[in-house]
Design an enzyme around this catalytic site. Structure first.
Site, PDB file in Angstrom:
ATOM      1  N   SER A   1     107.625  13.233   0.655  1.00 50.02           N
ATOM      2  CA  SER A   1     107.976  14.073  -0.498  1.00 50.02           C
ATOM      3  C   SER A   1     108.560  15.409  -0.039  1.00 50.02           C
ATOM      4  CB  SER A   1     106.771  14.262  -1.408  1.00 50.02           C
ATOM      5  OG  SER A   1     105.615  14.566  -0.666  1.00 50.02           O
ATOM      6  N   ASN A   2     107.949  16.041   0.965  1.00 46.87           N
ATOM      7  CA  ASN A   2     108.493  17.310   1.467  1.00 46.87           C
ATOM      8  C   ASN A   2     109.951  17.162   1.895  1.00 46.87           C
ATOM      9  OD1 ASN A   2     106.232  18.852   1.136  1.00 46.87           O
ATOM     10  ND2 ASN A   2     105.957  19.349   3.293  1.00 46.87           N
TER      11      ASN A   2
ATOM     12  N   LYS B   1      85.740   9.010   4.479  1.00 45.71           N
ATOM     13  CA  LYS B   1      86.176   7.617   4.262  1.00 45.71           C
ATOM     14  C   LYS B   1      85.420   6.658   5.181  1.00 45.71           C
ATOM     15  CE  LYS B   1      89.620   7.756   1.179  1.00 45.71           C
ATOM     16  NZ  LYS B   1      89.657   6.934  -0.047  1.00 45.71           N
TER      17      LYS B   1
ATOM     18  N   ASN C   1     100.107   4.990   5.546  1.00 45.93           N
ATOM     19  CA  ASN C   1     101.020   5.861   4.771  1.00 45.93           C
ATOM     20  C   ASN C   1     101.853   5.060   3.771  1.00 45.93           C
ATOM     21  OD1 ASN C   1     100.388   7.132   7.416  1.00 45.93           O
ATOM     22  ND2 ASN C   1     101.539   8.833   6.524  1.00 45.93           N
TER      23      ASN C   1
ATOM     24  N   GLY D   1     108.369  16.476  16.329  1.00 51.92           N
ATOM     25  CA  GLY D   1     108.904  15.363  15.527  1.00 51.92           C
ATOM     26  C   GLY D   1     108.842  14.020  16.237  1.00 51.92           C
TER      27      GLY D   1
ATOM     28  N   ARG E   1      90.512  17.610   9.529  1.00 54.26           N
ATOM     29  CA  ARG E   1      90.758  16.348   8.817  1.00 54.26           C
ATOM     30  C   ARG E   1      89.462  15.574   8.592  1.00 54.26           C
ATOM     31  NH1 ARG E   1      96.777  15.167   9.857  1.00 54.26           N
ATOM     32  NH2 ARG E   1      96.549  13.181   8.819  1.00 54.26           N
TER      33      ARG E   1
ATOM     34  N   TYR F   1      88.012  14.233   5.190  1.00 56.91           N
ATOM     35  CA  TYR F   1      88.629  13.005   4.672  1.00 56.91           C
ATOM     36  C   TYR F   1      88.291  11.815   5.574  1.00 56.91           C
ATOM     37  CZ  TYR F   1      92.277   9.984   2.687  1.00 56.91           C
ATOM     38  OH  TYR F   1      92.957   8.962   2.083  1.00 56.91           O
TER      39      TYR F   1
ATOM     40  N   ARG G   1     104.845   7.531  12.339  1.00 58.97           N
ATOM     41  CA  ARG G   1     104.132   6.979  11.186  1.00 58.97           C
ATOM     42  C   ARG G   1     104.877   5.712  10.762  1.00 58.97           C
ATOM     43  NH1 ARG G   1     101.320  10.527  12.647  1.00 58.97           N
ATOM     44  NH2 ARG G   1     100.164  12.085  11.445  1.00 58.97           N
TER      45      ARG G   1
HETATM   46  N1  UDP Z   1     104.983  16.472   8.594  1.00 61.76           N
HETATM   47  C1  UDP Z   1     106.110  17.216   8.944  1.00 61.76           C
HETATM   48  N2  UDP Z   1     106.674  18.011   8.008  1.00 61.76           N
HETATM   49  C2  UDP Z   1     106.202  18.128   6.747  1.00 61.76           C
HETATM   50  C3  UDP Z   1     105.060  17.392   6.375  1.00 61.76           C
HETATM   51  C4  UDP Z   1     104.462  16.575   7.340  1.00 61.76           C
HETATM   52  O1  UDP Z   1     106.593  17.120  10.082  1.00 61.76           O
HETATM   53  O2  UDP Z   1     106.793  18.889   5.946  1.00 61.76           O
HETATM   54  C5  UDP Z   1     104.370  15.591   9.607  1.00 61.76           C
HETATM   55  C6  UDP Z   1     102.856  15.748   9.787  1.00 61.76           C
HETATM   56  O3  UDP Z   1     102.573  16.764  10.729  1.00 61.76           O
HETATM   57  C7  UDP Z   1     102.479  14.372  10.281  1.00 61.76           C
HETATM   58  C8  UDP Z   1     103.466  13.446   9.562  1.00 61.76           C
HETATM   59  O4  UDP Z   1     104.548  14.263   9.153  1.00 61.76           O
HETATM   60  O5  UDP Z   1     102.687  14.267  11.661  1.00 61.76           O
HETATM   61  C9  UDP Z   1     102.869  12.746   8.343  1.00 61.76           C
HETATM   62  O6  UDP Z   1     102.264  13.739   7.537  1.00 61.76           O
HETATM   63  P1  UDP Z   1     101.643  13.411   6.113  1.00 61.76           P
HETATM   64  O7  UDP Z   1     100.983  14.659   5.645  1.00 61.76           O
HETATM   65  O8  UDP Z   1     102.649  12.810   5.233  1.00 61.76           O
HETATM   66  O9  UDP Z   1     100.554  12.278   6.351  1.00 61.76           O
HETATM   67  P2  UDP Z   1      99.458  11.965   7.470  1.00 61.76           P
HETATM   68  O10 UDP Z   1      99.879  10.656   7.983  1.00 61.76           O
HETATM   69  O11 UDP Z   1      99.485  13.022   8.549  1.00 61.76           O
HETATM   70  O12 UDP Z   1      98.176  11.956   6.733  1.00 61.76           O
END
Ligand code: UDP
Length: 321
Positions: free
Chosen positions: A191-192, A151, A176, A209, A144, A147, A213
């Site tokens: 979105s996923n 930033k 987020n 899980g 990561r 990014y 966030r």
């Molecule tokens: N995440 C998940 N399933 C998914 C996509 C993301 O469980 O299909 C989790 C990811 O591991 C993280 C959180 O959701 O803990 C937020 O992920 P995202 O990529 O949206 O943003 P981030 O805050 O990590 O940049």
């Protein structure tokens, strides 16, 4: 001479950038939208094409840009881990060379400039909720880092251009954010999960899980972005912006399943490296300085976002770059 503010939005065809263009055009600004479409889509701004106050330029901010503007919103950079990790060297360049180029532009033109920074500057935070005076906990060599460190370096550049050259800056740390026009394929959790739920496919939870966030609806975010730009010049930030309601990823999945009446089940996948365990903004400063707090709750925001994705999926809309 025209008194209309000439506003440059870099990354203007992206998710946040396109909503920002809409807001600025509605205010009667003259908007120059710049994008290289790396993770953005022309579809996000196609509805602006007939507006005489809207101009679009295909340009990559890692190269210098010579235009005359009064204010600059620097939103150029892929923000989802899937996108920014696809070409990490380019991600760092976009953040660092991009910042140098737009700051140079601000210095030459005297434009004020707002940086779309990120909660990622806090990394995997040990302070909770995160306040602006927290310096963060970032792995400088992890996946990561392109990014996060990009930033962080951009923030350094913003403050050095202010101290050294007197550039009129603002730095906003965006947590987020979700809403219509998120990219279908950017792999973000909102979105996923919505797409998986609408297709009755398994919801992919990374890790167990329990990581958290806090999700801010896009309209609330655009409100603070623009209030900050229009605010007093001595308020440089950094200022946090996000919704302080905190959810585990599992809770988010369950809420989306409820709202979509989906028959999807949950499946568990490995947690990506350096995935922050918790994230929640302290937005006291934005509240105190701009009398701002988000007004859209998660359920209401998700309903609007689900309606958007439902539309995209049923109409088979395919973004064109
Ligand atoms: N995440 C998940 N399933 C998914 C996509 C993301 O469980 O299909 C989790 C990811 O591991 C993280 C959180 O959701 O803990 C937020 O992920 P995202 O990529 O949206 O943003 P981030 O805050 O990590 O940049």
């Amino acid at each position: 001479m025209s008194t209309v503010k000439r506003t440059l939005v870099t990354g203007g065809a992206g998710f946040l950038g396109s909503h920002l263009c809409d807001f600025l055009l509605a205010q009667g600004r003259d908007v120059l939208c710049v994008d290289n479409y790396y993770s953005a889509s022309k579809e996000n701004i196609r509805h602006c094409f007939d507006n005489v106050n809207f101009e679009l330029m295909r340009h990559d901010v890692t190269f210098p840009l010579y235009v005359e503007v009064d204010e600059i919103y620097n939103f150029a950079c892929p923000a989802s881990p899937v996108h920014y990790q696809r070409d990490p060297v380019q991600t760092t360049k976009t953040n660092v060379h991009g910042a140098i180029n737009v700051l140079g532009l601000a210095k030459r033109t005297g434009a004020k400039i707002l940086q779309a920074s990120t909660s990622e500057v806090y990394g995997d935070p040990e302070q909770h909720p995160q306040q602006e005076n927290y310096w963060g906990c970032v792995n400088p060599i992890g996946i990561r880092a392109c990014y996060d460190e990009g930033k962080r370096c951009a923030e350094t550049l913003f403050f050095d251009y202010k101290r050294q050259h007197g550039v009129n800056i603002r730095v906003l740390r965006i947590f987020n954010t979700y809403g219509p026009r998120m990219d279908l394929n950017d792999g973000r959790v909102v979105s996923n999960f919505i797409i998986q739920a609408l297709r009755n496919e398994p919801i992919t939870i990374y890790g167990d899980g329990t990581q958290t966030r806090s999700f801010c609806y896009v309209d609330d975010m655009i409100e603070i972005v623009t209030r900050f730009m229009d605010g007093p010049d001595d308020l440089t930030g950094p200022i946090n912006a996000g919704n302080p309601e905190e959810y585990t990823i599992k809770q988010l999945a369950e809420e989306i399943l409820r709202l979509t009446h989906s028959s999807s089940g949950l499946i568990y996948r490995d947690l990506p490296d350096d995935d922050p365990k918790q994230r929640c903004p302290d937005i006291g400063l934005a509240g105190e300085k701009f009398n701002w707090e988000p007004t859209t709750g998660l359920r209401e925001g998700l309903r609007k976002t689900i309606a958007y994705f439902d539309d995209v999926l049923t109409q088979g809309k395919c973004p064109i770059n």
